[in-house]
Design a protein around this motif. Structure first.
Motif, PDB file in Angstrom:
ATOM      1  N   ALA A   1      33.905  40.407  56.552  1.00  0.00           N
ATOM      2  CA  ALA A   1      34.116  40.582  55.116  1.00  0.00           C
ATOM      3  C   ALA A   1      33.309  41.767  54.590  1.00  0.00           C
TER       4      ALA A   1
ATOM      5  N   GLY B   1      35.110  44.801  55.466  1.00  0.00           N
ATOM      6  CA  GLY B   1      36.489  44.833  54.998  1.00  0.00           C
ATOM      7  C   GLY B   1      37.504  44.903  56.118  1.00  0.00           C
TER       8      GLY B   1
ATOM      9  N   PRO C   1      43.761  51.690  52.090  1.00  0.00           N
ATOM     10  CA  PRO C   1      43.505  50.631  51.111  1.00  0.00           C
ATOM     11  C   PRO C   1      44.759  50.176  50.378  1.00  0.00           C
TER      12      PRO C   1
ATOM     13  N   ALA D   1      33.494  47.402  52.278  1.00  0.00           N
ATOM     14  CA  ALA D   1      34.742  46.807  51.795  1.00  0.00           C
ATOM     15  C   ALA D   1      34.992  47.113  50.325  1.00  0.00           C
TER      16      ALA D   1
END
Length: 383
Positions: free
Chosen positions: A60, A63, A183, A256
């Motif tokens: 996490a 990311g 992204p 992230a």
């Protein structure tokens, strides 16, 4: 995802994952991309006792999807004269019998090239100096051996330098720039309180990365607001004492979260100087393939960067960004003023940069290029 037999990849990286280091970001992203290509990936890293950050969920934090395994190996000295991490990687190679050992570590390469029967994929980001340079001399010995599958470098100047340094044949060296994940539909972060034209920077605060240049731009352009992400606590304390009022220092944020902050900017800066140093003080200006450039391009914002040979390999002046002399504050001021005055120019540069990113510089494309043609049968023969 590629069809056919998957490879078993062991990626050996000495970069501490619970840290702010760019190499750790690159390694985690590459492991995810390789796993998305259908390969079975294990990332082997040292289990350092002292770390910069307390992070519970590494996937996490970076990311990335949890589709590859992270294995922590011993980092403390167990036997006098041995490198415990390199020895643990060697043991892991014997246990798992990977099709490829992918590494950026000279010590891992030196040990495994002698004591393991495994094909090697080596990535080099600069010409080493000091003790590291001696360690990397192992490449000269194995340059002509079949088990050295490929040497990956991040720009053309570095390809020429490593070929001279280690005697590689040209076909063994692959120039594959750094990259960033896509992204996609990133939502810009809400930046509260300021009305000025937003200009951003994300990256290191070490010498050569251009923080002083950004401060001078802020002094000359008081109607613009400059947002900076990155830096250690010590660096932030030093810079906070002399920053202009229209500069905001946000410190380090998880990788992230970076795309959403970058997407909130109108212009993004990469003000590299003619000398750029690593944490160890090595000058890497000739060799850089800056991850921040690809993060910038990925969010489709206008980029202003230093006019250096390594940057020109990525950005085309007037098409995918604006390039300025790193020694001329006037050029940088004019570039920012022009971008503020012409929204059409900002939008065109940003759109072109994102298009170029999708064509060449996503981590998925990088993963494909790094291992292209290196699929291996289970008996170890190259296909």
């Amino acid at each position: 995802m590629m069809a056919g037999v998957r490879m078993r990849l062991l990626y050996a990286s000495h970069a501490p994952l619970r840290s702010r280091r760019a190499d750790a970001v690159n390694v985690m992203r590459m492991c995810e991309a390789l796993a998305k290509e259908g390969h079975k990936v294990e990332l082997a890293v040292p289990n350092y006792r002292r770390t910069d950050l307390r992070i519970e969920d590494l996937y996490a934090y970076y990311g990335v999807e949890p589709i590859f395994q992270i294995r922590f190996l011993p980092a403390r000295m167990a036997v006098q004269g041995t490198n415990p991490y390199a020895l643990a990687v060697l043991q892991r190679v014997h246990q798992t019998r990977p099709d490829l050992l992918y590494t950026r570590s000279a010590k891992v390469l030196a040990l495994c090239s002698r004591l393991a029967r495994v094909r090697l994929l080596v990535e080099i980001h600069h010409i080493p100096s000091g003790m590291d340079r001696a360690a990397w001399r192992i490449l000269t010995r194995i340059a002509g051996q079949e088990r050295l599958a490929r040497v990956v470098v991040i720009n053309r100047a570095l390809a020429e330098a490593v070929s001279r340094e280690y005697g590689f044949p040209a076909e063994l060296v692959a120039v594959v720039p750094s990259a960033a994940p896509d992204p996609a539909r990133v939502k810009p972060a809400a930046i509260a309180g300021d009305k000025g034209f937003p200009v951003g920077y994300a990256g290191a605060f070490r010498p050569g990365h251009g923080i002083d240049l950004i401060f001078e731009l802020a002094r000359r352009l008081p109607d613009m607001q400059f947002y900076l992400w990155g830096g250690t606590k010590e660096e932030l304390a030093t810079f906070a004492e002399r920053k202009p009022e229209n500069v905001k220092l946000y410190g380090w944020v998880p990788p992230a979260a970076i795309p959403s902050y970058l997407a909130a900017m109108e212009v993004l800066l990469a003000p590299y100087q003619r000398r750029v140093t690593t944490e160890g003080g090595t000058d890497i200006a000739r060799w850089i393939s800056p991850t921040k450039l690809f993060d910038y391009m990925a969010v489709g914002r206008a980029v202003v960067a230093s006019d250096l040979p390594s940057v020109r390999e990525v950005l085309c002046h007037g098409k995918t960004g604006l390039l300025c002399d790193p020694d001329s504050v006037d050029e940088w001021c004019l570039a920012l003023q022009s971008l503020r005055a012409h929204a059409e120019l900002r939008n065109r540069l940003g759109a072109n940069a994102r298009r170029r990113f999708l064509e060449c510089y996503s981590t998925q494309i990088r993963a494909q290029r790094v291992i292209e043609g290196l699929t291996i049968d289970r008996d170890g023969r190259k296909r």
